[in-house]
Design a protein around this motif. Structure first.
Motif, PDB file in Angstrom:
ATOM      1  N   TYR A 199       0.846  -1.190   0.000  1.00  0.00           N
ATOM      2  CA  TYR A 199       0.000   0.000   0.000  1.00  0.00           C
ATOM      3  C   TYR A 199       0.887   1.247   0.000  1.00  0.00           C
ATOM      4  O   TYR A 199       1.908   1.295   0.681  1.00  0.00           O
ATOM      5  CB  TYR A 199      -0.895   0.011   1.244  1.00  0.00           C
ATOM      6  CG  TYR A 199      -1.869   1.161   1.280  1.00  0.00           C
ATOM      7  CD1 TYR A 199      -3.092   1.062   0.635  1.00  0.00           C
ATOM      8  CD2 TYR A 199      -1.553   2.341   1.948  1.00  0.00           C
ATOM      9  CE1 TYR A 199      -3.996   2.115   0.656  1.00  0.00           C
ATOM     10  CE2 TYR A 199      -2.450   3.398   1.974  1.00  0.00           C
ATOM     11  CZ  TYR A 199      -3.666   3.283   1.321  1.00  0.00           C
ATOM     12  OH  TYR A 199      -4.547   4.332   1.349  1.00  0.00           O
ATOM     13  N   LYS A 200       0.488   2.251  -0.781  1.00  0.00           N
ATOM     14  CA  LYS A 200       1.249   3.494  -0.845  1.00  0.00           C
ATOM     15  C   LYS A 200       0.397   4.656  -0.334  1.00  0.00           C
ATOM     16  O   LYS A 200      -0.669   4.941  -0.890  1.00  0.00           O
ATOM     17  CB  LYS A 200       1.692   3.772  -2.286  1.00  0.00           C
ATOM     18  CG  LYS A 200       2.713   2.774  -2.815  1.00  0.00           C
ATOM     19  CD  LYS A 200       3.142   3.143  -4.228  1.00  0.00           C
ATOM     20  CE  LYS A 200       4.165   2.154  -4.774  1.00  0.00           C
ATOM     21  NZ  LYS A 200       4.563   2.489  -6.171  1.00  0.00           N
ATOM     22  N   TYR A 201       0.861   5.304   0.731  1.00  0.00           N
ATOM     23  CA  TYR A 201       0.186   6.502   1.215  1.00  0.00           C
ATOM     24  C   TYR A 201       0.448   7.641   0.233  1.00  0.00           C
ATOM     25  O   TYR A 201       1.555   7.794  -0.272  1.00  0.00           O
ATOM     26  CB  TYR A 201       0.690   6.881   2.605  1.00  0.00           C
ATOM     27  CG  TYR A 201       0.274   5.911   3.683  1.00  0.00           C
ATOM     28  CD1 TYR A 201      -1.017   5.938   4.199  1.00  0.00           C
ATOM     29  CD2 TYR A 201       1.168   4.964   4.183  1.00  0.00           C
ATOM     30  CE1 TYR A 201      -1.413   5.047   5.190  1.00  0.00           C
ATOM     31  CE2 TYR A 201       0.791   4.071   5.177  1.00  0.00           C
ATOM     32  CZ  TYR A 201      -0.503   4.121   5.673  1.00  0.00           C
ATOM     33  OH  TYR A 201      -0.886   3.239   6.652  1.00  0.00           O
ATOM     34  N   ASP A 202      -0.571   8.430  -0.049  1.00  0.00           N
ATOM     35  CA  ASP A 202      -0.441   9.510  -1.020  1.00  0.00           C
ATOM     36  C   ASP A 202      -0.919  10.821  -0.392  1.00  0.00           C
ATOM     37  O   ASP A 202      -2.097  10.990  -0.093  1.00  0.00           O
ATOM     38  CB  ASP A 202      -1.276   9.201  -2.264  1.00  0.00           C
ATOM     39  CG  ASP A 202      -0.968  10.128  -3.434  1.00  0.00           C
ATOM     40  OD1 ASP A 202      -0.476  11.243  -3.191  1.00  0.00           O
ATOM     41  OD2 ASP A 202      -1.225   9.732  -4.593  1.00  0.00           O
ATOM     42  N   ALA A 203       0.022  11.747  -0.188  1.00  0.00           N
ATOM     43  CA  ALA A 203      -0.324  13.032   0.426  1.00  0.00           C
ATOM     44  C   ALA A 203      -0.910  14.011  -0.586  1.00  0.00           C
ATOM     45  O   ALA A 203      -1.451  15.050  -0.218  1.00  0.00           O
ATOM     46  CB  ALA A 203       0.929  13.644   1.057  1.00  0.00           C
ATOM     47  N   ILE A 204      -0.805  13.688  -1.877  1.00  0.00           N
ATOM     48  CA  ILE A 204      -1.233  14.601  -2.937  1.00  0.00           C
ATOM     49  C   ILE A 204      -2.659  14.316  -3.405  1.00  0.00           C
ATOM     50  O   ILE A 204      -3.473  15.215  -3.560  1.00  0.00           O
ATOM     51  CB  ILE A 204      -0.283  14.520  -4.156  1.00  0.00           C
ATOM     52  CG1 ILE A 204       1.163  14.763  -3.725  1.00  0.00           C
ATOM     53  CG2 ILE A 204      -0.720  15.506  -5.233  1.00  0.00           C
ATOM     54  CD1 ILE A 204       1.409  16.122  -3.119  1.00  0.00           C
ATOM     55  N   ALA A 205      -2.959  13.046  -3.633  1.00  0.00           N
ATOM     56  CA  ALA A 205      -4.247  12.701  -4.244  1.00  0.00           C
ATOM     57  C   ALA A 205      -4.961  11.606  -3.466  1.00  0.00           C
ATOM     58  O   ALA A 205      -4.338  10.792  -2.788  1.00  0.00           O
ATOM     59  CB  ALA A 205      -4.028  12.251  -5.690  1.00  0.00           C
ATOM     60  N   GLY A 206      -6.294  11.618  -3.588  1.00  0.00           N
ATOM     61  CA  GLY A 206      -7.098  10.548  -3.026  1.00  0.00           C
ATOM     62  C   GLY A 206      -7.958  10.969  -1.856  1.00  0.00           C
ATOM     63  O   GLY A 206      -7.490  11.654  -0.949  1.00  0.00           O
ATOM     64  N   ILE A 207      -9.229  10.600  -1.914  1.00  0.00           N
ATOM     65  CA  ILE A 207     -10.131  10.783  -0.777  1.00  0.00           C
ATOM     66  C   ILE A 207     -10.751   9.435  -0.455  1.00  0.00           C
ATOM     67  O   ILE A 207     -10.871   8.570  -1.316  1.00  0.00           O
ATOM     68  CB  ILE A 207     -11.231  11.831  -1.063  1.00  0.00           C
ATOM     69  CG1 ILE A 207     -11.994  11.508  -2.359  1.00  0.00           C
ATOM     70  CG2 ILE A 207     -10.649  13.215  -1.103  1.00  0.00           C
ATOM     71  CD1 ILE A 207     -13.156  12.436  -2.623  1.00  0.00           C
ATOM     72  N   ALA A 208     -11.134   9.275   0.801  1.00  0.00           N
ATOM     73  CA  ALA A 208     -11.602   7.980   1.285  1.00  0.00           C
ATOM     74  C   ALA A 208     -13.016   7.678   0.819  1.00  0.00           C
ATOM     75  O   ALA A 208     -13.957   8.381   1.187  1.00  0.00           O
ATOM     76  CB  ALA A 208     -11.540   7.945   2.808  1.00  0.00           C
ATOM     77  N   GLN A 209     -13.148   6.662   0.002  1.00  0.00           N
ATOM     78  CA  GLN A 209     -14.479   6.201  -0.380  1.00  0.00           C
ATOM     79  C   GLN A 209     -15.031   5.382   0.787  1.00  0.00           C
ATOM     80  O   GLN A 209     -14.473   4.368   1.158  1.00  0.00           O
ATOM     81  CB  GLN A 209     -14.396   5.352  -1.650  1.00  0.00           C
ATOM     82  CG  GLN A 209     -15.725   5.118  -2.319  1.00  0.00           C
ATOM     83  CD  GLN A 209     -15.559   4.467  -3.684  1.00  0.00           C
ATOM     84  OE1 GLN A 209     -14.438   4.224  -4.135  1.00  0.00           O
ATOM     85  NE2 GLN A 209     -16.659   4.172  -4.338  1.00  0.00           N
TER      86      GLN A 209
END
Length: 419
Positions: A199-209
């Motif tokens: 798993y890669k944490y992404d500080a730039i993109a992505g919101i929790a579905q």
């Protein structure tokens, strides 16, 4: 003294209202393992504690990390559902109630293109609009899907959209914390075991579905896209990241794709590539592309449109049976719970499709599969029936898809007469 947004969300009545409006699957839980059912049993104390933490000027409310659940996708992959603790869901729903009017006023989230997560709109409204447009000569469509939408939303842009619309800064840190939140280290191994990769944490993109705020975030992020496409005079229907644009010829459908693709690129999103549909079968495969084709036999939002009628999509029949098989195989449920759950799924499916055209053969096929699943469930629980000539469905007193749909249609007709 002027009431701030933080005052609004920390108001006890508003917190109770938020709790009441939450989706309540009894055994749903977050990382702290407190279920909806357990939270409800100690509601007064839970709300008091939340209010205390929100109101304390010396601290900021802390959201727990998210629990990961990987839902199966039809292409064989997984959709990451990131589930907040129940108490955090209450706070997020209170935030939603407080800020939605401000966001809608500035960005027109509730616009003619958007149908997902809008209180006044249902899937049935989508069906009605598509059939109406078809009757007006819109016989072609562009069906476009955004590549991993929730995973690619730019966090910085989303936060700016949010904070620019709010009347004060009192909950900016809370909103930022929701956007930045991610899964705990506990779930890293689960992710790797299921997907075969880290798993890669992404500080730039992505919101929790899976968050109560994510649906609103989705509509907010795409509000400018809606405005652009409506300004171009397209007949567009967007349901979160599922897009359908109806046109009067194929070339217009292709051009609509190009314009949509170009706009979304500007906000760091991509559409799946456009594929021609000369053979008429490409669209039925894995769905990992967009297409421009006639409106005949398209599937959209669990529905199939054909010759001016709307039916449950082929996938809808399969999905409800998949859910029933999962209940049958769930070792943590008692037989009584399984029976209740299966009955609820059959009736829920039938109620959801009460407005569609009935397909007797398909319903009969699902009823046979339902009975086979129930037979298997009885075997799993080592139960033998005295009257083996009687179906498992009747033995357990469960509705069939045919009977449940018939009941749902009758209720719908009765309700329509009263209007």
């Amino acid at each position: 003294m002027k009431t701030t947004l933080l005052d609004e969300i920390s108001n006890r009545d508003n917190l109770v209202k938020a709790w009441k409006s939450l989706s309540k699957r009894a055994f749903s839980y977050g990382l702290d393992k407190v279920t909806i059912e357990e939270f409800g049993k100690s509601l007064d104390g839970q709300v008091d504690e939340i209010q205390k933490q929100l109101s304390d000027p010396k601290t900021t409310y802390k959201f727990a990390e998210l629990r990961l659940y990987l839902a199966d996708k039809k292409d064989g992959g997984y959709r990451p559902i990131k589930i907040p603790a129940v108490r955090d869901r209450v706070v997020q729903k209170a935030i939603y109630d407080a800020i939605y009017p401000h966001l809608d006023k500035k960005y027109k989230i509730d616009n003619p293109a958007s149908y997902a997560y809008i209180k006044s709109r249902k899937i049935e409204d989508v069906a009605s609009r598509i059939l109406k447009l078809r009757s007006e000569g819109y016989r072609y469509c562009c069906k476009a899907d955004v590549v991993k939408f929730f995973e690619n939303v730019n966090k910085k842009k989303l936060l700016k959209l949010l904070t620019d619309a709010l009347p004060d800064t009192s909950i900016n840190e809370l909103v930022q914390a929701v956007i930045a939140n991610d899964i705990s280290n506990v779930d890293l191994l689960y992710y790797e075991r299921k997907t075969g990769k880290a798993y890669k944490y992404d500080a730039i993109a992505g919101i929790a579905q899976g968050s109560p705020l994510s649906p609103m975030f989705a509509n907010l992020y795409l509000a400018d896209f809606d405005a652009y496409m409506l300004g171009e005079k397209y007949q567009i229907i967007r349901y979160a990241d599922d897009i359908l644009i109806l046109t009067k010829n194929k070339q217009d459908a292709i051009e609509a794709y190009r314009k949509a693709h170009a706009f979304l690129k500007k906000i760091k999103l991509n559409l799946y590539p456009l594929r021609d549909d000369i053979a008429g079968e490409l669209w039925k495969k894995d769905g990992k592309y967009s297409y421009a084709r006639t409106l005949q036999d398209i599937e959209f939002l669990g529905l199939r449109f054909s010759s001016g009628k709307v039916y449950p999509a082929n996938s809808s029949y399969k999905n409800v049976m998949k859910a029933i098989h999962q209940v049958v195989d769930n070792r943590s449920l008692t037989l009584v719970r399984k029976i209740q759950s299966i009955g609820a799924r059959v009736e829920g499916w039938s109620s959801a499709f009460a407005y569609t055209t009935e397909e007797t053969v398909r319903l009969q096929g699902n009823d046979k599969k339902l009975n086979d699943a129930l037979e298997r469930m009885l075997d799993k629980h080592n139960l033998q029936r005295k009257n083996k000539g009687k179906s498992a469905t009747k033995t357990l007193g469960l509705p069939t898809f045919q009977s449940a749909l018939s009941t749902a249609k009758a209720k719908r007709r009765s309700k329509d007469k009263k209007k």
